[in-house]
Design a protein around this motif. Structure first.
Motif, PDB file in Angstrom:
ATOM      1  N   GLU A   1       3.086   5.386   3.357  1.00 30.67           N
ATOM      2  CA  GLU A   1       3.423   6.480   4.262  1.00 30.67           C
ATOM      3  C   GLU A   1       2.968   6.295   5.704  1.00 30.67           C
ATOM      4  O   GLU A   1       3.538   6.921   6.608  1.00 30.67           O
ATOM      5  CB  GLU A   1       2.814   7.788   3.717  1.00 30.67           C
ATOM      6  CG  GLU A   1       3.318   8.174   2.340  1.00 30.67           C
ATOM      7  CD  GLU A   1       2.599   9.395   1.803  1.00 30.67           C
ATOM      8  OE1 GLU A   1       1.822  10.004   2.570  1.00 30.67           O
ATOM      9  OE2 GLU A   1       2.821   9.747   0.614  1.00 30.67           O
ATOM     10  N   SER A   2       1.971   5.504   5.946  1.00 30.98           N
ATOM     11  CA  SER A   2       1.390   5.446   7.284  1.00 30.98           C
ATOM     12  C   SER A   2       2.326   4.747   8.276  1.00 30.98           C
ATOM     13  O   SER A   2       3.007   3.766   7.937  1.00 30.98           O
ATOM     14  CB  SER A   2       0.042   4.720   7.244  1.00 30.98           C
ATOM     15  OG  SER A   2      -0.498   4.630   8.541  1.00 30.98           O
ATOM     16  N   ASP A   3       2.319   5.262   9.508  1.00 28.63           N
ATOM     17  CA  ASP A   3       3.070   4.624  10.601  1.00 28.63           C
ATOM     18  C   ASP A   3       2.167   3.747  11.473  1.00 28.63           C
ATOM     19  O   ASP A   3       2.641   3.121  12.408  1.00 28.63           O
ATOM     20  CB  ASP A   3       3.717   5.694  11.493  1.00 28.63           C
ATOM     21  CG  ASP A   3       4.752   6.492  10.727  1.00 28.63           C
ATOM     22  OD1 ASP A   3       5.417   5.907   9.849  1.00 28.63           O
ATOM     23  OD2 ASP A   3       4.887   7.704  11.007  1.00 28.63           O
ATOM     24  N   ASN A   4       0.899   3.730  11.152  1.00 27.09           N
ATOM     25  CA  ASN A   4      -0.077   2.974  11.936  1.00 27.09           C
ATOM     26  C   ASN A   4      -0.236   1.582  11.328  1.00 27.09           C
ATOM     27  O   ASN A   4      -0.679   1.423  10.192  1.00 27.09           O
ATOM     28  CB  ASN A   4      -1.415   3.723  11.934  1.00 27.09           C
ATOM     29  CG  ASN A   4      -2.429   3.088  12.874  1.00 27.09           C
ATOM     30  OD1 ASN A   4      -2.570   1.882  12.937  1.00 27.09           O
ATOM     31  ND2 ASN A   4      -3.144   3.931  13.604  1.00 27.09           N
ATOM     32  N   ALA A   5       0.111   0.547  12.111  1.00 27.55           N
ATOM     33  CA  ALA A   5       0.064  -0.826  11.598  1.00 27.55           C
ATOM     34  C   ALA A   5      -1.351  -1.239  11.221  1.00 27.55           C
ATOM     35  O   ALA A   5      -1.558  -1.943  10.222  1.00 27.55           O
ATOM     36  CB  ALA A   5       0.631  -1.793  12.641  1.00 27.55           C
TER      37      ALA A   5
ATOM     38  N   ALA B   1      -5.378  -1.352   4.543  1.00 34.33           N
ATOM     39  CA  ALA B   1      -5.105  -0.903   3.176  1.00 34.33           C
ATOM     40  C   ALA B   1      -4.513  -2.028   2.336  1.00 34.33           C
ATOM     41  O   ALA B   1      -4.883  -2.210   1.162  1.00 34.33           O
ATOM     42  CB  ALA B   1      -4.155   0.296   3.200  1.00 34.33           C
ATOM     43  N   ILE B   2      -3.605  -2.807   2.916  1.00 39.38           N
ATOM     44  CA  ILE B   2      -2.986  -3.930   2.189  1.00 39.38           C
ATOM     45  C   ILE B   2      -4.047  -4.975   1.833  1.00 39.38           C
ATOM     46  O   ILE B   2      -4.075  -5.506   0.714  1.00 39.38           O
ATOM     47  CB  ILE B   2      -1.853  -4.554   3.028  1.00 39.38           C
ATOM     48  CG1 ILE B   2      -0.673  -3.576   3.120  1.00 39.38           C
ATOM     49  CG2 ILE B   2      -1.396  -5.887   2.441  1.00 39.38           C
ATOM     50  CD1 ILE B   2       0.375  -3.965   4.149  1.00 39.38           C
ATOM     51  N   ARG B   3      -4.927  -5.284   2.782  1.00 39.95           N
ATOM     52  CA  ARG B   3      -5.988  -6.261   2.501  1.00 39.95           C
ATOM     53  C   ARG B   3      -6.884  -5.783   1.365  1.00 39.95           C
ATOM     54  O   ARG B   3      -7.269  -6.567   0.485  1.00 39.95           O
ATOM     55  CB  ARG B   3      -6.831  -6.495   3.754  1.00 39.95           C
ATOM     56  CG  ARG B   3      -6.179  -7.387   4.776  1.00 39.95           C
ATOM     57  CD  ARG B   3      -7.093  -7.597   5.966  1.00 39.95           C
ATOM     58  NE  ARG B   3      -6.421  -8.345   7.018  1.00 39.95           N
ATOM     59  CZ  ARG B   3      -6.922  -8.547   8.230  1.00 39.95           C
ATOM     60  NH1 ARG B   3      -8.108  -8.021   8.554  1.00 39.95           N
ATOM     61  NH2 ARG B   3      -6.256  -9.248   9.128  1.00 39.95           N
TER      62      ARG B   3
ATOM     63  N   ASP C   1       8.940  -4.666   6.568  1.00 42.52           N
ATOM     64  CA  ASP C   1       8.380  -4.025   7.770  1.00 42.52           C
ATOM     65  C   ASP C   1       8.669  -4.877   8.997  1.00 42.52           C
ATOM     66  O   ASP C   1       8.561  -6.111   8.977  1.00 42.52           O
ATOM     67  CB  ASP C   1       6.863  -3.847   7.609  1.00 42.52           C
ATOM     68  CG  ASP C   1       6.300  -2.837   8.604  1.00 42.52           C
ATOM     69  OD1 ASP C   1       6.284  -3.147   9.808  1.00 42.52           O
ATOM     70  OD2 ASP C   1       5.878  -1.744   8.167  1.00 42.52           O
ATOM     71  N   MET C   2       9.048  -4.218  10.089  1.00 41.72           N
ATOM     72  CA  MET C   2       9.404  -4.941  11.314  1.00 41.72           C
ATOM     73  C   MET C   2       8.183  -5.493  12.050  1.00 41.72           C
ATOM     74  O   MET C   2       8.316  -6.302  12.955  1.00 41.72           O
ATOM     75  CB  MET C   2      10.197  -4.018  12.257  1.00 41.72           C
ATOM     76  CG  MET C   2      11.531  -3.575  11.681  1.00 41.72           C
ATOM     77  SD  MET C   2      12.541  -4.971  11.114  1.00 41.72           S
ATOM     78  CE  MET C   2      12.871  -5.795  12.676  1.00 41.72           C
TER      79      MET C   2
ATOM     80  N   GLU D   1       0.622  -9.844   6.046  1.00 40.80           N
ATOM     81  CA  GLU D   1      -0.498  -9.393   5.221  1.00 40.80           C
ATOM     82  C   GLU D   1      -0.034  -9.053   3.813  1.00 40.80           C
ATOM     83  O   GLU D   1      -0.761  -9.276   2.834  1.00 40.80           O
ATOM     84  CB  GLU D   1      -1.154  -8.179   5.888  1.00 40.80           C
ATOM     85  CG  GLU D   1      -2.625  -8.017   5.594  1.00 40.80           C
ATOM     86  CD  GLU D   1      -3.473  -9.173   6.083  1.00 40.80           C
ATOM     87  OE1 GLU D   1      -4.247  -9.712   5.254  1.00 40.80           O
ATOM     88  OE2 GLU D   1      -3.385  -9.533   7.261  1.00 40.80           O
ATOM     89  N   SER D   2       1.181  -8.525   3.693  1.00 38.84           N
ATOM     90  CA  SER D   2       1.728  -8.208   2.373  1.00 38.84           C
ATOM     91  C   SER D   2       1.979  -9.478   1.557  1.00 38.84           C
ATOM     92  O   SER D   2       1.712  -9.514   0.347  1.00 38.84           O
ATOM     93  CB  SER D   2       3.042  -7.434   2.515  1.00 38.84           C
ATOM     94  OG  SER D   2       2.819  -6.214   3.180  1.00 38.84           O
TER      95      SER D   2
END
Length: 534
Positions: free
Chosen positions: A429-433, A439-441, A467-468, A475-476
């Protein structure tokens, strides 16, 4: 030479004789000069008599200063520097007046003295008297504020005199003047690293730490903590605070002080832990981690305390908190709690950073991970980021430590489930890269803790390959790679899930669009997927 004497190390200072002994030797020297100049001079009698008058005035100043040596907690750094200067100049005067007592013509020629020599000695004694006037003004004006005049010994460095005056105020003055002195040192420390080093070298750390022990004066504690915070941006200066037994003082202040003091102390703990790994371990030994977690998990109690008892609300002056309104109105309770939690979380982050033992301590506290999950869910901005960074450090430690993985991130653990849910929600949900990447890490670090049936973890990571933002997508890929790496015994099952959620296809699309900044990672990802599928 005087400057070298002033800036000597604390180690050398500890080897010097006591101030009383130095003062006694100076008084003996002045007596010898007065006796020689007045009673034994045979030529240049007028000049010798004037030297005697100057030395007599200097003697009165030294005798007056002896009262401060006996009756106060003396700040020795400027005293030693000025006494050394006085001793050197008195020896010059003694040597000159000795030359004027010889009767024989041959001895006069050998030890000839002239008017220029006397002028030089007159100037040196004037300098000594000016230095003594400044020293007496610092200790005789206990209720008049910080002395801003400049003694000759510090004429080449205006900051030195101010530092001396401020530190002397911390030793001997009233609480109000101690606050003023601490704030002045805080301002000086912000100006330059040179000023920071000077404050530490001149012995400013110990009296600033002493301010934190005044539990009945929150403003005093805040002023001391702010000054120390501005000093503690360097490994060596942090070590100086540590060497002055700063860790137990801060641990005590964090446990027992008002919330506004705790905010400043938490900032200082975070900065010290950030710049010196020794402090990380020392704070952990003093149970600071448990204290911080407990403070974070008692928000309701703090809120109730602030609202129900006005005596516990500290009205802050603009001198202490300049960023708030000058009218001295109280901060809104919710805003104060956010600031409090933000700094406690940052302190935990810095204590956990690259420290497996401290990460384990956080997970072993009763409400540590659950508290972070709640804050991540309900808060925003810096507070949420600090929580996420702490969680990322903990998951990084768990990735390489089986004991932490088994104890803190068991599949049936409510805390582990709560943390995982919040991380996945932010990824989705987050728009903050920045938040997404952290979170992904964290999810990637936990890859070996997820069972094969928990495909809900794979799906959000696979979606981020579209993701653009290249950093988020990269990271994903790294995180998905940890699900299929050789160390993960469920790699085959996870690889099937990645293919099922179109992870490979999306990774290929990234490669075609040129979004993969680290080609080696992408090639390694395809390789491990292929190995798992064979």
């Amino acid at each position: 030479m005087d400057q070298l004497i002033i800036l000597q190390s604390n180690h050398h200072q500890q080897q010097q004789p006591p101030i009383k002994v130095i003062l006694s030797n100076l008084l003996l020297l002045t007596d010898r000069i007065c006796h020689t100049a007045v009673d034994e001079s045979k030529f240049y009698k007028l000049e010798c008599a004037y030297v005697g008058k100057q030395v007599h005035r200097l003697t009165r100043m030294l005798r007056f200063f002896s009262h401060f040596v006996d009756s106060t907690s003396l700040y020795e750094r400027p005293v030693r520097g000025i006494f050394t200067n006085v001793g050197i100049n008195l020896n010059h005067a003694l040597t000159l007046v000795h030359k004027c007592r010889h009767r024989g013509i041959i001895l006069r020629l050998i030890s000839i003295a002239g008017v220029l020599d006397f002028r030089k000695v007159f100037n040196l004694l004037d300098v000594s008297m000016d230095n003594m006037k400044w020293l007496l003004s610092v200790y005789a004006s206990a209720n008049q504020g910080i002395i801003l005049t400049l003694p000759p010994i510090a004429s080449n460095d205006t900051s030195l005199a101010l530092v001396w005056s401020c530190i002397a105020s911390l030793h001997t003055h009233s609480l109000n003047l101690k606050i003023e002195a601490a704030l002045e040192l805080s301002t000086l420390a912000r100006d330059s690293d040179r000023n920071k080093d000077m404050i530490v070298i001149e012995g400013g750390v110990a009296p600033l730490l002493k301010l934190l022990k005044h539990e009945l004066s929150p403003e005093t504690q805040i002023a001391g903590a702010m000054a120390l915070f501005n000093l503690a941006n360097d490994r060596n200066r942090v070590r100086s605070i540590f060497n002055e037994h700063g860790v137990p003082v801060l641990a005590q202040a964090l446990r027992n002080s008002y919330i506004l003091v705790q905010i400043e102390v938490a900032k200082l703990i975070a900065r010290m832990a950030e710049h010196n790994g020794v402090c990380q371990e020392a704070f952990a030994r003093k149970n600071v981690i448990e204290t911080l977690v407990r403070l974070l998990s008692t928000e309701g109690k703090i809120n109730k305390l602030l609202r129900s008892n006005s005596a516990n609300k500290i009205a802050l002056s603009s001198s202490i908190w300049p960023r708030h309104k000058k009218e001295g109105k109280l901060l809104e309770v919710s805003r104060l709690i956010v600031e409090f939690n933000t700094n406690c979380c940052r302190a935990l982050w810095m204590l956990a950073r690259d420290n497996v033992a401290n990460c384990r301590k956080i997970t072993e506290t009763t409400k540590g991970l659950l508290c972070f999950a709640k804050l991540i869910e309900n808060e925003k901005g810096e507070l949420r980021i600090n929580c996420l960074m702490t969680v990322m450090e903990i998951t990084s430690a768990a990735e390489n430590n089986p004991d932490i993985r088994k104890s803190a991130f068991k599949n049936n653990s409510p805390a582990a489930k709560a943390i995982t849910d919040q991380l996945l929600r932010l990824i989705d949900e987050s728009d903050n890269a920045v938040i997404k990447i952290v979170a992904i890490r964290a999810i990637g670090h936990l890859a070996r803790t997820f069972p094969a049936r928990q495909t809900r973890v794979i799906s959000p990571l696979a979606k981020q390959l579209c993701d653009m933002d290249p950093d988020v997508a990269t990271e994903s890929v790294i995180a998905l790679g940890k699900f299929t790496c050789p160390e993960n015994y469920l790699r085959a099952e996870h690889a099937k899930s990645i293919v099922e959620f179109e992870g490979v296809q999306r990774a290929l699309n990234m490669l075609r669009r040129g979004m993969m900044r680290r080609l080696s990672i992408m090639l390694w990802f395809f390789y491990v997927i292929l190995q798992c599928m064979l």
